[in-house]
Design a protein around this motif. Sequence first.
Motif, short mmCIF file in Angstrom:
data_model
loop_
_atom_site.label_atom_id
_atom_site.label_comp_id
_atom_site.label_asym_id
_atom_site.label_seq_id
_atom_site.Cartn_x
_atom_site.Cartn_y
_atom_site.Cartn_z
N MET A 62 5.67 6.22 8.69
CA MET A 62 5.24 7.41 7.94
C MET A 62 3.92 7.15 7.20
SD MET A 62 7.59 9.49 8.69
CE MET A 62 9.15 9.25 9.57
N HIS A 63 3.37 5.94 7.37
CA HIS A 63 2.11 5.52 6.72
C HIS A 63 2.23 5.46 5.20
CE1 HIS A 63 0.01 5.63 10.55
NE2 HIS A 63 0.54 6.81 10.76
N ASP A 64 3.43 5.29 4.71
CA ASP A 64 3.63 5.05 3.29
C ASP A 64 3.79 3.54 3.11
OD1 ASP A 64 4.40 4.88 0.64
OD2 ASP A 64 5.77 6.60 0.74
N PHE A 65 2.65 2.85 3.08
CA PHE A 65 2.67 1.39 3.12
C PHE A 65 3.17 0.75 1.83
CE2 PHE A 65 -0.74 2.40 6.31
CZ PHE A 65 0.02 2.05 7.42
N ASP A 66 2.98 1.42 0.71
CA ASP A 66 3.48 0.86 -0.55
C ASP A 66 5.00 0.76 -0.53
OD1 ASP A 66 0.95 0.54 -1.58
OD2 ASP A 66 0.93 2.46 -2.64
N LYS A 67 5.67 1.82 -0.08
CA LYS A 67 7.13 1.78 0.01
C LYS A 67 7.58 0.79 1.09
CE LYS A 67 8.70 6.20 -1.84
NZ LYS A 67 9.41 7.48 -1.56
N ALA A 68 6.81 0.73 2.18
CA ALA A 68 7.16 -0.20 3.25
C ALA A 68 7.12 -1.64 2.73
CB ALA A 68 6.21 -0.03 4.42
#
Length: 462
Positions: free
Chosen positions: A258-264
């Motif tokens: 989802m391109h939410d790298f901080d959460k990843a």
Amino acid sequence: MTVFNKFVQSLFPGEAIILGRHDGLVDVEKKLILQQVIEHAGNMNAVFKSDPSIDKRKYSFIKDWCNQKLSTHDVDIRLSQLMKLEESILLDRIEPNQEKEFFHTLKVLKPDDYNFVKYYEISRLFRHYLQIRFRRKETDLVVDFLEKYRYEYEVGRQLNDKIHLATKDILHYYSKKKDFNTGWTDMLSSIFFNESNDGATRILAWIRLVFIANSSNDYSFLKPHFELFEAKLADCTFYSRRIMANFYSQYLLFYANMHDFDKAVYYGKLSIKLKNNDYLYYSNNLVAVLLKNKKAAEGLEHLKYTSSLALDSTNFHNKLTHVSYYIRALTDIGKPSQADSRGFVFYNVHKKEIFHYRWHLFFTAWCRAMIFSGKFNNIIKLFRSYPRLIKDETDQIYNQGTFPILAFILEIALYKAGNHDISICKKNIAALHQRTNSTLSDDAIEMGKVALGKEWEVCLPK
């Protein structure tokens, strides 16, 4: 307090939710310590500060109390106990306390229990043990259980066989990115969402669904699956530290997609709190996100930490992934020559194995390092030694719809080595772009700029 601090840091946020549902503590200070533990679990940046006015024995009590509560719900601990019981039955050395606990469990066990299938199979084994010893009362209890849930057990066995059949297709799709039966997604989802199925079978289905999402590069359809899984961890249906760590690792993949790298990154760091057989896999996943998020130096620290694990690993898939990311990280921090050397050594040691696993990831990382270090003739030599690289990539990208990065790298190398002029380079890159009808990847743009400088604007497909 070092031991207690390590304990707090080791807890998962999901475990904090479980602990928060337990009460029964009367001592005010113990309740305060527990509340602090719950608040700190899962917070990567929080530092637990103990109160020097509180007796240290109370901290030790809370640590033991938390471990006891979590162990009570841990499905892996129960499975381990079942395996010991099975061995005891087979070797005729079962203890009275083992019998008592098992009989008590059979009276309340339901088919949706995580380890239901294993309980059933051990009950069948135990029946033989009891019958021949004239244990009529106990035999009746076990036989009643077997007859009552025979249908549910057979369903579980059939579902297991269906999942096995689906797995062959799914792994083929994962490797070849083609010829996938989309009906498997619906079947596996129905197994996962069915609350009457045992937990172990539901998780087998879940793992295959994650493989499908990974292969198709689309996790969006798994959003309700993740939400349900998280709820099942919280209510302890699926709880164990092993399963929770795996879930967080899969959540990393979900948010990265989802391109939410901080959460990843957050979930990736949670997943490596537990060191088990999948630690290298989880760490590799975290590094992949860090590299995408332009945090190569941090990623390299993780890679260095897991180097000995990768060296000793018997899983070549994980070993190859590790070295590929290591090469990329070195390139990203400005050490492409070191990256090239690492790639060269690994290639010469593992030539045969590479082509059976993530060969495209490895050769992309290595060739990228050679582009950055200006070793264009070495790239050409590699492709001439293995002309199948371009063919195999062509087969793969037509199924994925991605840009042929290796063919692109070869075109850049041929031009920089003086094998053809800029007009031919431009024409060939444009042809790659048109054939695949795909946009240039960030890697391609970056390598084009590095290798060609101002000439890149000439070659850039319109």
